[in-house]
Design an enzyme around this catalytic site. Structure first.
Site, mmCIF file in Angstrom:
data_model
loop_
_atom_site.group_PDB
_atom_site.id
_atom_site.type_symbol
_atom_site.label_atom_id
_atom_site.label_comp_id
_atom_site.label_asym_id
_atom_site.label_seq_id
_atom_site.Cartn_x
_atom_site.Cartn_y
_atom_site.Cartn_z
ATOM 1 N N HIS A 120 0.957 -1.254 0.087
ATOM 2 C CA HIS A 120 0.138 -0.115 0.038
ATOM 3 C C HIS A 120 0.845 1.218 0.108
ATOM 4 O O HIS A 120 1.909 1.197 0.571
ATOM 5 C CB HIS A 120 -0.758 -0.170 1.206
ATOM 6 C CG HIS A 120 -1.813 1.109 1.395
ATOM 7 N ND1 HIS A 120 -1.638 2.272 1.939
ATOM 8 C CD2 HIS A 120 -3.249 0.927 1.188
ATOM 9 C CE1 HIS A 120 -2.826 2.792 1.927
ATOM 10 N NE2 HIS A 120 -3.726 2.088 1.376
ATOM 11 N N ASP A 197 3.830 -4.105 7.949
ATOM 12 C CA ASP A 197 2.557 -3.485 7.728
ATOM 13 C C ASP A 197 1.240 -4.562 8.046
ATOM 14 O O ASP A 197 1.102 -5.517 6.970
ATOM 15 C CB ASP A 197 2.455 -2.947 6.336
ATOM 16 C CG ASP A 197 0.832 -2.350 5.910
ATOM 17 O OD1 ASP A 197 -0.001 -2.577 6.970
ATOM 18 O OD2 ASP A 197 0.779 -1.553 5.370
ATOM 19 N N GLN A 200 -3.812 -5.276 6.956
ATOM 20 C CA GLN A 200 -4.818 -6.272 6.389
ATOM 21 C C GLN A 200 -4.706 -7.826 6.734
ATOM 22 O O GLN A 200 -5.625 -8.784 6.720
ATOM 23 C CB GLN A 200 -4.535 -6.520 4.768
ATOM 24 C CG GLN A 200 -4.907 -5.259 3.978
ATOM 25 C CD GLN A 200 -6.372 -4.917 4.023
ATOM 26 O OE1 GLN A 200 -7.310 -5.467 4.319
ATOM 27 N NE2 GLN A 200 -6.417 -3.673 3.486
ATOM 28 N N LYS A 223 -10.127 -1.137 10.821
ATOM 29 C CA LYS A 223 -9.942 -2.164 9.986
ATOM 30 C C LYS A 223 -10.480 -3.725 10.823
ATOM 31 O O LYS A 223 -10.910 -4.601 10.322
ATOM 32 C CB LYS A 223 -8.926 -2.616 9.027
ATOM 33 C CG LYS A 223 -8.507 -1.499 7.956
ATOM 34 C CD LYS A 223 -7.452 -1.950 7.213
ATOM 35 C CE LYS A 223 -6.672 -0.651 6.568
ATOM 36 N NZ LYS A 223 -7.493 -0.273 5.414
ATOM 37 N N CYS A 363 -4.741 2.334 -3.697
ATOM 38 C CA CYS A 363 -3.400 2.889 -3.049
ATOM 39 C C CYS A 363 -2.410 2.020 -3.021
ATOM 40 O O CYS A 363 -1.692 1.650 -2.288
ATOM 41 C CB CYS A 363 -3.895 3.258 -1.572
ATOM 42 S SG CYS A 363 -5.222 4.529 -1.263
HETATM 43 N N1 7TS Z 1 -1.673 -0.611 4.799
HETATM 44 C C1 7TS Z 1 -2.417 -1.285 3.991
HETATM 45 C C2 7TS Z 1 -2.001 -3.192 3.460
HETATM 46 C C3 7TS Z 1 -3.756 -1.128 3.914
HETATM 47 O O1 7TS Z 1 -4.509 -1.914 3.171
HETATM 48 C C4 7TS Z 1 -4.050 0.099 4.341
HETATM 49 C C5 7TS Z 1 -5.474 0.861 4.013
HETATM 50 C C6 7TS Z 1 -3.103 1.011 4.879
HETATM 51 C C7 7TS Z 1 -1.762 0.690 5.051
HETATM 52 C C8 7TS Z 1 -3.519 2.285 5.429
HETATM 53 O O2 7TS Z 1 -4.493 2.127 6.274
HETATM 54 P P1 7TS Z 1 -5.050 3.612 7.202
HETATM 55 O O3 7TS Z 1 -5.805 2.888 8.188
HETATM 56 O O4 7TS Z 1 -3.543 4.543 7.938
HETATM 57 O O5 7TS Z 1 -5.282 4.324 6.213
HETATM 58 N N2 7TS Z 1 -6.139 0.334 3.112
HETATM 59 C C9 7TS Z 1 -7.301 0.733 2.271
HETATM 60 C C10 7TS Z 1 -7.794 -0.052 1.306
HETATM 61 O O6 7TS Z 1 -7.295 -1.053 0.780
HETATM 62 N N3 7TS Z 1 -9.002 0.670 0.989
HETATM 63 O O7 7TS Z 1 -9.200 1.745 1.578
HETATM 64 C C11 7TS Z 1 -7.994 1.845 2.338
#
Ligand code: 7TS
Length: 408
Positions: A120, A197, A200, A223, A363
């Site tokens: 991401h 990371d 997910q 999430k 992303c």
């Molecule tokens: N890393 C991964 C693997 C992600 O899927 C996401 C967000 C992030 C980091 C960032 O997370 P945040 O909570 O800091 O925003 N992924 C997604 C997605 O797949 N669709 O919307 C957000």
């Protein structure tokens, strides 16, 4: 579908029982059960005071609830101690903290940073910044067309010059779990530190940061059924202790003089300003809820739903699913293209049928480019989704091409 978790689970989620929408964008954010919403509300109704400051009972109580949440997170990911858990806003902030604090002070010209191509943007841009600022070289750990990272790629890309390796445990595009243990082992063999990371992975599988042996691990509460605005960074004590603060200000100091300051002990050194105690308490409730269900039951249900969806998708002409053939390697993520139809049109058609999916580059533009796509459509499942929702998805997908004017 005969799984331990049944459709009744939806009664725990107020949004799901109020709507007829099929919410299939869980990889973006999950829905929240009553227990999480109630925990946040209860904090503001009964415990609200600025934690870590007041010596009066209400503030002490707020501090206790905040620190209990930290203990719960430490247990959830099997950290050695709760001082190794830093609360942040989200995964993005956790990764930036490592980049600005560890990255800028430890990397230099001649060093290499290895980032997996499956990442991401949140786990790419901070390392691009570190490379630009320090002169370190950024290289990518490539994957195969189905998203797999091979042993050969790991051996070839991580070299004696590698000082930091950043990899996602589960890809938000393919849903595949990366071989993080192998990557970490190789990284450590050349003296590099590792950043995983877990945005997910944490909603779908048990995580043990000590068994994984990673130096850093980041994830988001939202999430994982928790509130938005609370995230986690795990770091090994020796590393965190040696790192400079990321943000400075209140709460992260022991003493301040005209000339300088002595930083607070871990974890507070990295938590400047008033903390987000209410959402930490909400995350604690989410962790208790998930732990109560158990990852065996969660995986059983999600894999069954994914298998059912994949079987149906295979029968839809012109639909191409990205990633593994094995439903268990998707962690609920079904990313696909349909010949001749733009993902935004697919998403709009599904929206008209009351089905929520995500279309675009997710992303993860470097990965999409590597796999030869500009954009795709993604349905992402969680244990509270149902076979009926998947049937609706399949029915709509089967009609997409004809609704766009194609005859076959
Ligand atoms: N890393 C991964 C693997 C992600 O899927 C996401 C967000 C992030 C980091 C960032 O997370 P945040 O909570 O800091 O925003 N992924 C997604 C997605 O797949 N669709 O919307 C957000």
């Amino acid at each position: 579908m005969n799984t331990k978790i049944t459709d009744c689970i939806r009664c725990d989620f107020p949004l799901l029982i109020q709507t007829n929408e099929a919410y299939l964008d869980n990889a973006a954010t999950s829905q929240k059960p009553y227990c999480v919403i109630n925990a946040v509300e209860d904090f503001y109704k009964h415990s609200n005071a600025n934690p870590l400051r007041g010596l009066y009972e209400l503030s002490v109580n707020a501090t206790d609830r905040y620190e209990d949440a930290r203990e719960a997170v430490a247990k959830f990911i099997h950290a050695g101690e709760s001082a190794e858990i830093i609360f942040t806003r989200n995964t993005t902030e956790s990764l930036n903290l490592i980049a600005y604090s560890y990255g800028l002070s430890n990397l230099r010209e001649g060093d290499e940073i290895v980032v997996s191509i499956t990442e991401h943007h949140s786990n790419i841009l901070p390392w691009q910044m570190v490379a630009r600022s320090t002169g370190a070289k950024l290289s990518y750990l490539e994957c195969e067309q189905d998203g797999r990272i091979t042993d050969e790629a790991i051996e070839k890309t991580i070299t004696e010059k590698t000082r930091l390796v950043a990899v996602g445990e589960v890809s938000n595009v393919t849903g595949r779990r990366n071989p993080v243990e192998k990557i970490i082992e190789k990284a450590h063999s050349v003296g590099a530190v590792t950043v995983v990371d877990g945005a997910q992975s944490t909603p779908h599988m048990a995580v043990d940061v000590q068994a994984m042996n990673t130096d850093f691990f980041a994830f988001s509460g939202h999430k994982l059924l928790g509130p938005m605005g609370i995230g986690v960074l795990y770091g090994r004590r020796e590393l965190l202790e040696a790192m400079p603060p990321f943000l400075t200000g209140g709460e992260m100091i022991q003493t301040v003089s005209r000339e300088g300051a002595v930083w607070a002990e871990l974890p507070h050194k990295f938590e400047a300003g008033t903390v987000n105690a209410a959402d930490a308490v909400g995350l604690h409730a989410a962790i208790d809820y998930i732990t109560g269900l158990g990852f065996d039951a969660i995986t059983e249900r999600e894999d069954a739903l994914t298998a059912y969806a994949m079987e149906g998708m295979k029968k839809i002409p012109h639909l191409h699913l990205i990633g593994s053939e094995d439903p268990a390697e998707h962690n609920g993520i079904l990313n696909f293209v349909i010949d001749g139809v733009h993902p935004h049109d697919i998403s709009a058609i599904l929206d008209a049928d009351g089905i929520d999916v995500r279309a675009g580059h997710h992303c993860a533009q470097p990965l999409l480019n590597h796999l030869g796509f500009r954009s795709t459509t993604r349905a992402s499942l969680m244990f509270y989704n149902t076979e009926e929702e998947v049937r609706r998805l399949l029915g709509s997908l089967a009609s997409v091409r004809s609704r766009m004017g194609y005859e076959d």
